[in-house]
Design an enzyme around this catalytic site. Structure first.
Site, PDB file in Angstrom:
ATOM      1  N   GLU A  23      11.030  -0.287   3.554  1.00 46.19           N
ATOM      2  CA  GLU A  23       9.613  -0.087   3.244  1.00 46.19           C
ATOM      3  C   GLU A  23       9.443   0.317   1.787  1.00 46.19           C
ATOM      4  O   GLU A  23      10.109   1.236   1.304  1.00 46.19           O
ATOM      5  CB  GLU A  23       9.021   1.012   4.127  1.00 46.19           C
ATOM      6  CG  GLU A  23       8.804   0.607   5.563  1.00 46.19           C
ATOM      7  CD  GLU A  23       7.929   1.607   6.302  1.00 46.19           C
ATOM      8  OE1 GLU A  23       7.037   2.206   5.657  1.00 46.19           O
ATOM      9  OE2 GLU A  23       8.137   1.794   7.502  1.00 46.19           O
ATOM     10  N   GLU A  29      -1.203   0.524  11.070  1.00 42.41           N
ATOM     11  CA  GLU A  29      -0.780   1.919  11.121  1.00 42.41           C
ATOM     12  C   GLU A  29      -1.863   2.779  11.771  1.00 42.41           C
ATOM     13  O   GLU A  29      -3.024   2.405  11.841  1.00 42.41           O
ATOM     14  CB  GLU A  29      -0.492   2.436   9.705  1.00 42.41           C
ATOM     15  CG  GLU A  29       0.591   1.676   8.976  1.00 42.41           C
ATOM     16  CD  GLU A  29       0.899   2.254   7.610  1.00 42.41           C
ATOM     17  OE1 GLU A  29       1.973   2.850   7.455  1.00 42.41           O
ATOM     18  OE2 GLU A  29       0.062   2.108   6.706  1.00 42.41           O
ATOM     19  N   ASP A  53       4.179  -1.089   2.525  1.00 38.71           N
ATOM     20  CA  ASP A  53       3.491  -0.015   3.244  1.00 38.71           C
ATOM     21  C   ASP A  53       2.099   0.226   2.667  1.00 38.71           C
ATOM     22  O   ASP A  53       1.843  -0.036   1.489  1.00 38.71           O
ATOM     23  CB  ASP A  53       4.336   1.259   3.145  1.00 38.71           C
ATOM     24  CG  ASP A  53       3.960   2.283   4.193  1.00 38.71           C
ATOM     25  OD1 ASP A  53       3.224   1.933   5.139  1.00 38.71           O
ATOM     26  OD2 ASP A  53       4.411   3.438   4.078  1.00 38.71           O
TER      27      ASP A  53
END
Length: 228
Positions: free
Chosen positions: A61, A148, A91
């Site tokens: 990430e 997320e 991310d």
């Protein structure tokens, strides 16, 4: 990598099994650390029979707030890891002005949609439009989308209908420290959104969970904190 290898040895070899790890600019800039990581990865792959696998389960990430720098240098630092079969995840996509530059300059395999957009996707029309644009862009480029901060069934179901591939958040499982997890039962029930309603599937207990929104299988993700 130790956790990833341990689960591969336990037979977790699903197509979507991935172990996400954060990488910092400081780590990438130190060649000896990168080479040490590759040596350790080679040892684990030897132990688990994955030496000849072209794609490894480890996903690196990167976040633009950590890696805002010259893209050619960044690509050169990442290349040995990419050559070994590691994949990249971008991310907090949508949180900064240079996200699209990273997407254009690096071979990104996963886009993690920023948590604020996910939390407000059902209440903010502009946020919804942005999420739809991200999904369309990722689909066009063959990139897997990950939402997320999914905390409830309604949001998970809504994201699935929009076309998001994977999701992570407290709806799928709460974080647990490793010591407590070692004393926990080997398997727990986790919730995942299916074709029409929530389904229950069995999954190994890990510090956090990621659900695959388009199927009844669950892909497991570890805390993105270290490379050991």
């Amino acid at each position: 990598m130790r956790r990833c290898a341990a689960n591969v040895r336990r037979g977790v070899k699903e197509k979507n099994f991935s172990h996400f790890v954060n990488l910092s600019a400081q780590f990438l800039a130190r060649r000896e650390l990168v080479q040490g990581m590759l040596r350790q990865a080679a040892e684990y792959c030897q132990q688990t029979g994955m030496v000849d696998e072209p794609v490894k389960p480890l996903v690196l990430e990167i976040t633009e707030r950590q890696l805002l720098r010259d893209f050619d240098s960044l690509r050169a630092d990442l290349q040995p890891l990419l050559d070994y079969g590691f994949r990249l995840a971008l991310d907090d996509f949508g949180s900064g002005y240079s996200s699209f530059l990273y997407l254009a300059s690096l071979p990104i395999s996963f886009l993690k949609i920023e948590g604020w957009l996910v939390r407000h996707v059902r209440s903010n029309p502009r946020g919804l439009a942005m999420v739809k644009s991200i999904i369309a862009l990722a689909r066009d480029q063959g990139i897997t989308t990950i939402a997320e901060c999914v905390e409830d069934a309604e949001t998970a179901d809504y994201l699935r209908e929009l076309g998001v591939d994977w999701a992570q958040g407290w709806y799928f499982g709460r974080p647990q420290c490793e010591q407590r997890r070692s004393r926990a039962p080997a398997a727990v029930s986790s919730r995942i959104v299916g074709s029409a309603s929530s389904m229950r599937v069995s999954s190994v207990t890990f510090p956090s969970f990621m659900g695959t929104l388009k199927s009844t299988r669950i892909s497991m993700v570890f805390p993105a904190t270290s490379t050991s």
